[in-house]
Each structure stands twice: as structure tokens, then as C-alpha cells.
Design an enzyme around this catalytic site. Sequence first.
Site, PDB file in Angstrom:
ATOM      1  N   GLY A 310      48.302  30.762  43.486  1.00 37.64           N
ATOM      2  CA  GLY A 310      47.699  30.812  44.801  1.00 37.64           C
ATOM      3  C   GLY A 310      46.553  31.797  44.851  1.00 37.64           C
ATOM      4  N   ILE A 311      46.186  32.198  46.059  1.00 32.66           N
ATOM      5  CA  ILE A 311      45.015  33.048  46.262  1.00 32.66           C
ATOM      6  C   ILE A 311      45.174  34.408  45.587  1.00 32.66           C
ATOM      7  CG2 ILE A 311      43.765  34.355  48.047  1.00 32.66           C
ATOM      8  CD1 ILE A 311      44.001  31.844  49.818  1.00 32.66           C
ATOM      9  N   HIS A 312      46.356  35.005  45.697  1.00 35.91           N
ATOM     10  CA  HIS A 312      46.555  36.298  45.051  1.00 35.91           C
ATOM     11  C   HIS A 312      46.405  36.180  43.538  1.00 35.91           C
ATOM     12  CE1 HIS A 312      48.798  40.091  44.033  1.00 35.91           C
ATOM     13  NE2 HIS A 312      48.106  40.502  45.085  1.00 35.91           N
ATOM     14  N   CYS A 313      46.796  35.040  42.991  1.00 32.83           N
ATOM     15  CA  CYS A 313      46.766  34.837  41.544  1.00 32.83           C
ATOM     16  C   CYS A 313      45.353  34.753  40.975  1.00 32.83           C
ATOM     17  CB  CYS A 313      47.513  33.558  41.179  1.00 32.83           C
ATOM     18  SG  CYS A 313      49.196  33.461  41.820  1.00 32.83           S
ATOM     19  N   ILE A 314      44.376  34.360  41.773  1.00 34.85           N
ATOM     20  CA  ILE A 314      43.019  34.184  41.252  1.00 34.85           C
ATOM     21  C   ILE A 314      42.111  35.353  41.614  1.00 34.85           C
ATOM     22  CG2 ILE A 314      43.290  31.681  41.306  1.00 34.85           C
ATOM     23  CD1 ILE A 314      41.381  31.604  43.706  1.00 34.85           C
TER      24      ILE A 314
END
Length: 326
Positions: A310-314
Site C-alpha cells: 500500500g501507500i506506506h510500502c512505497i
Amino acid sequence: MPAETEPHTCTWMAWPSSGYADGDEARRAWASVALAVAEFEPVRLVVDPSAIRDATDWLGDAVEYFQAPLDDAWMRDIGPTFVVGPDGLGAVDWVFNGWGGQSWATWEKDARIARRVAEWAGATIIGSEMVNEGGGIHVDGRGTVLVTETVQRDPGRNPGWTRGRVEGELRRTLGVREVVWLPRGLTRDYEEFGTRGHVDIVATFPAPGTVLLHVQPDPGHPDHLVTAEIRAALPDDWKIIDLPAPEGVEDGNGPVDHSYVNHLVCNAGVVACTFDDPRDDQALEILAAAYPGRRVVGVDARAIFALGGGIHCITQQEPAIPGGES
């Protein structure tokens, strides 16, 4: 390691190049996240040289570009974990081995990215022998870190490592005192393209002693029991804020792990995952209450989750140094 809620100099990202994420759907999602973060703080984007024209077509001058060979685009995991100390900015260079040596993963190029980013940031590099990723830890900035048994002690990452050895390395590299072990991550995260239990999809700290916890209300979803087990592992004196999962529980590959917990806190803002789901508005309201004074922006993250995160991962935040440039 400062809490994510403390001031940032910038956020680092990587661009999904051809061969890793073909088609416009993923690029549109990555670009939407970069543009949303850029509303709050500078974005520094690592791009494979073969993809620089593609990245600039999508983002123009909204971000700053840095070129380096890439295998994929999960900056939280391939980039450094930034810390601060008496000498300024530091960057922990974990060993990266493709999320425990996954059969589909390649990481020869990605394994070099943490040091490249650290050098561009002017950070002192802190080496580590531990295989770890930024998505496998969450800190409160006051000495506590959340981890999962199935990441740091994964036989594919750190075979034979005891809890004590992991905790000692986390104390040395991150400056933490207390390590809170969660039993596992979400069910989908153990399938082919998962990370085997990253914490940043199940729980995070909006403030010390307070946890935003992913909750699966549907008793028919396997994560209904998983999230109850995780809740039981948290300290009794912590405040727990439930962040219910989206109503949509399946895709073409089975039960999903769509999670609003996997958001990025920015300077004066929060960039949050949405899923074109009836619970999106409720989740954004919960996040706004958990982060008072910050503007919450939702970005459709379905194309990112389809690739395993998700967003935190990228994204990966670079903390501002007190008294330095920001």
C-alpha cells in the site's frame, strides 16, 4: 528513530519501471501518491535510468529525480531506515533479500538502493547483519518498536535468530528500548506475493501509547481471528483505536488484505489508502481524529495492493534534523 509524526525533510519513493509493473494502472497509482505527498513536503524519486522519461511524463517537475538501477519500487523496504543522533542524520542499511528470498523476487539492484539513498541524503550509514525491511517495523519515537514473529525471525530472513538477538540489533540500530512482538500479519500477506507479516499493514502509532489497529469485522474473513489475536498481544495500558477494514473482502484471488492502516503521515498531512469502498469516508474520519491538525488526503490504492502493498510500502520518510534544514 523518530516517529513518523515528527517533521520530515522529504519523502523518498521509487518509480515502477517496465517489467516490474507494466501498464498505466500502477503508474497512475504511484504518481497519485507522489503528487499527494508533494502537497505537504518534497518528494525525492529514485528512477531506473530506463524509465526516467516515463516518470517525468507522469510527474513533470513535481518531484526531484535520482537515477539508479531498480528491481522494483517498494521504497519502504529497499530504502534505508532513517534515524537521528548527536551527529545528525543516520541511515540503517538492513540486509535486503527479497522478503525472505521469495522465488519470484530479484534484488541484486535493490540491495544497493539503501546506501545510494543514504548518500544522496548526506546520512551516516549504519550497517546491519539483520535481514529486515522498513515495513516490518513501526516506532513511537519514544523508545518502542512493533515487530512480528514471522518477519524478523523468518527462517528465510534470519535463520536461527532468537528474540534476544533481534531485540539487541533493533536497540543498536534504532535506539529503541522496548520491542513489542505481534504474532503475525494479515492472511493474504503469507501468499505468493506477500511479505510474510509486515506490521505496517496491521498496526501503527499515531502517538506514543496509542495504536491504530486494523480490524476485520467480517467473521467469515480469516483476518477476523488474526486481528483479535494481534489485539491480545498489545500491552493492556495502550489505547487502541479500531480502524475497520473495507467492506469488500474478496478479489479474484481470495480474501483481500486491504487496510487503511497502511498510510503515510506527512508534514501537516496524512496520505491514506482508499478502495472505492463504503467505509472509505469512515476511515478518513478516524484518521483525521487520530492525527489532529493534519489534513487527510485519500488516494485509491487498489492497484498498489494488487502488487502486494500500500501507500506506506512505497514511501519512506526522511526526518528533519532539529536545527537543520527542513
